[in-house]
Enzyme design. Structure first.
Site, mmCIF file in Angstrom:
data_model
loop_
_atom_site.group_PDB
_atom_site.id
_atom_site.type_symbol
_atom_site.label_atom_id
_atom_site.label_comp_id
_atom_site.label_asym_id
_atom_site.label_seq_id
_atom_site.Cartn_x
_atom_site.Cartn_y
_atom_site.Cartn_z
ATOM 1 N N LYS A 111 -0.244 6.873 -2.763
ATOM 2 C CA LYS A 111 -0.362 5.992 -1.779
ATOM 3 C C LYS A 111 0.836 5.661 -1.014
ATOM 4 C CE LYS A 111 0.792 1.252 -3.039
ATOM 5 N NZ LYS A 111 1.528 0.544 -1.927
ATOM 6 N N ASN A 112 2.027 5.660 -1.630
ATOM 7 C CA ASN A 112 3.221 5.345 -0.549
ATOM 8 C C ASN A 112 3.452 6.515 0.369
ATOM 9 O OD1 ASN A 112 3.566 2.967 -1.973
ATOM 10 N ND2 ASN A 112 5.221 3.478 -2.957
ATOM 11 N N CYS A 163 2.436 -7.588 -1.501
ATOM 12 C CA CYS A 163 2.462 -8.007 -2.762
ATOM 13 C C CYS A 163 3.760 -8.904 -2.783
ATOM 14 C CB CYS A 163 2.746 -7.052 -3.695
ATOM 15 S SG CYS A 163 1.210 -6.139 -4.280
ATOM 16 N N ARG A 215 10.917 -9.602 0.968
ATOM 17 C CA ARG A 215 10.940 -8.379 1.718
ATOM 18 C C ARG A 215 11.481 -8.285 3.238
ATOM 19 N NH1 ARG A 215 5.945 -5.421 -1.324
ATOM 20 N NH2 ARG A 215 7.262 -3.622 -1.076
ATOM 21 N N ASP A 250 8.678 0.649 -9.243
ATOM 22 C CA ASP A 250 7.067 0.452 -9.428
ATOM 23 C C ASP A 250 6.586 0.825 -10.631
ATOM 24 O OD1 ASP A 250 6.788 -0.388 -6.767
ATOM 25 O OD2 ASP A 250 6.171 1.590 -6.056
ATOM 26 N N ARG A 281 -5.713 -2.300 -4.341
ATOM 27 C CA ARG A 281 -4.829 -1.785 -3.346
ATOM 28 C C ARG A 281 -4.133 -0.588 -3.585
ATOM 29 N NH1 ARG A 281 -1.728 -7.102 -1.193
ATOM 30 N NH2 ARG A 281 -1.139 -5.470 0.409
HETATM 31 C C1 UD1 Z 1 8.504 1.025 -0.972
HETATM 32 C C2 UD1 Z 1 7.417 1.191 -1.495
HETATM 33 C C3 UD1 Z 1 7.309 0.337 -2.796
HETATM 34 C C4 UD1 Z 1 8.572 0.500 -3.723
HETATM 35 C C5 UD1 Z 1 9.749 0.214 -2.992
HETATM 36 C C6 UD1 Z 1 10.896 0.650 -3.619
HETATM 37 C C7 UD1 Z 1 5.940 1.776 0.046
HETATM 38 C C8 UD1 Z 1 4.570 1.786 1.231
HETATM 39 N N1 UD1 Z 1 6.138 1.017 -0.803
HETATM 40 O O1 UD1 Z 1 8.664 -0.233 -0.337
HETATM 41 O O2 UD1 Z 1 6.194 0.555 -3.690
HETATM 42 O O3 UD1 Z 1 8.571 -0.728 -4.763
HETATM 43 O O4 UD1 Z 1 9.768 1.287 -1.687
HETATM 44 O O5 UD1 Z 1 11.007 1.826 -4.403
HETATM 45 O O6 UD1 Z 1 6.399 2.916 0.201
HETATM 46 N N2 UD1 Z 1 15.337 -4.319 2.150
HETATM 47 C C9 UD1 Z 1 16.139 -5.064 2.930
HETATM 48 N N3 UD1 Z 1 15.835 -4.955 4.106
HETATM 49 C C10 UD1 Z 1 14.923 -4.254 4.903
HETATM 50 C C11 UD1 Z 1 14.384 -3.471 3.998
HETATM 51 C C12 UD1 Z 1 14.518 -3.538 2.681
HETATM 52 O O7 UD1 Z 1 16.811 -5.930 2.477
HETATM 53 O O8 UD1 Z 1 14.569 -4.003 6.091
HETATM 54 C C13 UD1 Z 1 15.738 -4.397 0.442
HETATM 55 C C14 UD1 Z 1 14.312 -4.735 -0.154
HETATM 56 O O9 UD1 Z 1 14.189 -6.593 -0.237
HETATM 57 C C15 UD1 Z 1 14.625 -4.441 -1.540
HETATM 58 C C16 UD1 Z 1 15.133 -3.127 -1.182
HETATM 59 O O10 UD1 Z 1 15.643 -3.131 0.084
HETATM 60 O O11 UD1 Z 1 15.179 -5.320 -2.237
HETATM 61 C C17 UD1 Z 1 14.322 -2.018 -1.543
HETATM 62 O O12 UD1 Z 1 13.035 -1.924 -0.441
HETATM 63 P P1 UD1 Z 1 12.469 -0.723 0.435
HETATM 64 O O13 UD1 Z 1 13.003 0.430 -0.248
HETATM 65 O O14 UD1 Z 1 12.443 -1.061 2.090
HETATM 66 O O15 UD1 Z 1 10.721 -0.986 -0.238
HETATM 67 P P2 UD1 Z 1 9.566 -0.770 0.733
HETATM 68 O O16 UD1 Z 1 9.749 0.514 1.590
HETATM 69 O O17 UD1 Z 1 9.156 -1.930 1.225
#
Ligand code: UD1
Length: 414
Positions: A22-23, A116, A121, A304, A396
């Site tokens: 998925k990711n 979710c 986020r 995850d 999802r």
């Molecule tokens: C992706 C994965 C999700 C997984 C996560 C962490 C996808 C579609 N989803 O989500 O399944 O749980 O990685 O491995 O690939 N953060 C900030 N600012 C930002 C972006 C992120 O502060 O602009 C923080 C978030 O709040 C969180 C951390 O960084 O605490 C990790 O988030 P991130 O690695 O960005 O996760 P996703 O890409 O949303």
């Protein structure tokens, strides 16, 4: 709202094939916007999140053909670079489309993404990366408008190795003038998969899988056929489910090294695990042992997998400590597990799980994708019947989860 009725207490034994990731699929589908050509993707999981992403691409003007897990995306006729708010809100990863749209059209309009509810986020790292590339950003009426005369390569250091921000900046800088360096980049295998498809299109990306990624801008990209990597989180989920029921499984079509942290912890619990190139064989012990886990960015233990692993530990011998370092609201599933007899105490980022002899079936409600999988695991081991409500969350991200589990001895009615 749909539900699963699970008759618990059945040992799971047999062979399963893991679906496509998925990711990895979500940023790869976004990458298909870049070249304005007809691209063929294989091994795309048929799940709500990929289908919703494809729906957005259709609205943008792409022609999409689906044949099971093979998807053809023709992006030559995109008519708009504006993503409708309603669809943005439905999934978090919709934000990844912004990088691809800006790259191709120097313009993108979108609103804050949904997804979710596992914690706040933000997308500040995505947006500050875009700004460093010379993209102007205006926020107005809930919409974010990105515009650039020229996208110019530069050094971008992320405050945190965000997966989404790393991918979005990679997509946004594919056609940039000169070189872009992403420092403190996320190391997840899905980022390597994105690099691989981009390079197959003719982009120049190197370093994915390390904390510095270099993108050298190119003028154009060609059409591509690409096979998406296996879903390491689905693989880990299935292993834990089998281990919790005291069963054994041969998982096919996996990359064991992508989940070695999970395998290592399963071994600490007493499971026997044997890996070959694309196979994992697991045999569970009579009784699982408690272990401690701490989620970290890759190559640490994946956030995850926290809920599913945590659910498995509720019936392990001894007390486990689970620390969640990535998302602050990822313990909601524990309240539902308590209704089934689990002994869990939460304090801040920590869950203390005291193993119990058995769980008992109950009506429980999923409130996010992986938390939902944790409840299914609990239902599989519980005495009696469990009703898991809101399985929309599970759909999802897991392809045919009920069918797969039923094929190795579970009794789930969906
Ligand atoms: C992706 C994965 C999700 C997984 C996560 C962490 C996808 C579609 N989803 O989500 O399944 O749980 O990685 O491995 O690939 N953060 C900030 N600012 C930002 C972006 C992120 O502060 O602009 C923080 C978030 O709040 C969180 C951390 O960084 O605490 C990790 O988030 P991130 O690695 O960005 O996760 P996703 O890409 O949303």
């Amino acid at each position: 709202m749909s539900n699963y009725i699970i008759e618990g207490g059945r040992k799971l034994e047999g062979e399963l094939k893991v679906s496509g990731s998925k990711n990895a699929s979500l940023p790869i589908i976004a990458a298909c916007i870049l070249n304005g050509k007809k691209n063929t993707l294989y091994n795309v999981p048929n799940i709500v999140d990929t289908n919703k992403t494809l729906e957005i691409l259709k609205i943008l003007g792409c022609n999409i053909k689906k044949n099971n897990n093979k998807i053809i995306i023709d992006s030559s006729n995109i008519k708009t670079h504006e993503i409708p708010d309603k669809l943005m809100r439905e999934l978090r990863s919709s934000v990844i489309l912004a990088g691809a749209l800006i790259s191709r059209f120097k313009n993108a309009v979108f609103s804050y993404p949904g997804g979710c509810d596992i914690g706040s986020r933000p997308i500040d790292l995505h947006l500050s990366g875009f700004k460093k590339l010379g993209i102007e950003i205006e926020e107005e009426g809930g919409y974010i408008r990105c515009k650039a005369e020229n996208i110019v390569g530069t050094d971008i250091t992320l405050d945190f190795p965000s997966v989404g921000a790393t991918e979005n900046i990679m997509l946004a800088s594919v056609f940039a003038e000169g070189e872009t360096l992403i420092k403190n980049a996320a190391l997840e295998p899905e980022i390597v998969d994105l690099q691989n498809i981009l390079n197959k299109m003719g982009a120049k990306v190197e370093g994915a899988g390390t904390n510095i990624i270099k993108i050298t801008g190119v003028k154009r990209l060609k059409e591509v056929s690409y096979n998406i990597m296996p879903d390491r989180i689905e693989a880990g989920t299935l292993l834990c489910m089998v281990a919790a029921t005291g069963g054994n499984v041969k998982l096919k079509g996996v990359v064991p090294e992508h989940i070695y942290q999970v395998i290592y912890k399963l071994e600490e619990c007493g499971c026997k695990v044997e890996c070959q190139k694309d196979l994992i064989m697991l045999q569970s012990p009579k009784k699982l042992k408690a272990v401690d886990i701490k989620t970290m960015p890759y190559p640490g233990f994946p956030t995850d997998m926290q809920s599913v692993f945590g659910a498995m530990l509720t019936i392990a011998k001894g007390t486990s400590l689970v620390i969640e370092n990535i998302f602050e609201s990822r313990f909601k599933y524990t309240n539902e597990l308590k209704r089934m007899g689990a002994k869990i105490t939460i304090e801040g980022k920590s869950a203390v799980i005291k193993g119990v002899k058995k769980l008992t079936g109950a009506e429980v409600e999923a409130s996010d994708l992986r938390g939902g999988a944790a409840l299914v695991l609990a239902g599989l081991v519980a005495k009696g019947e469990t009703k898991v409500e809101n399985i929309e969350y599970l759909l999802r991200g897991y392809e045919n989860l009920d069918k797969k589990l039923n094929s190795i001895g579970a009794k789930i009615i969906g």
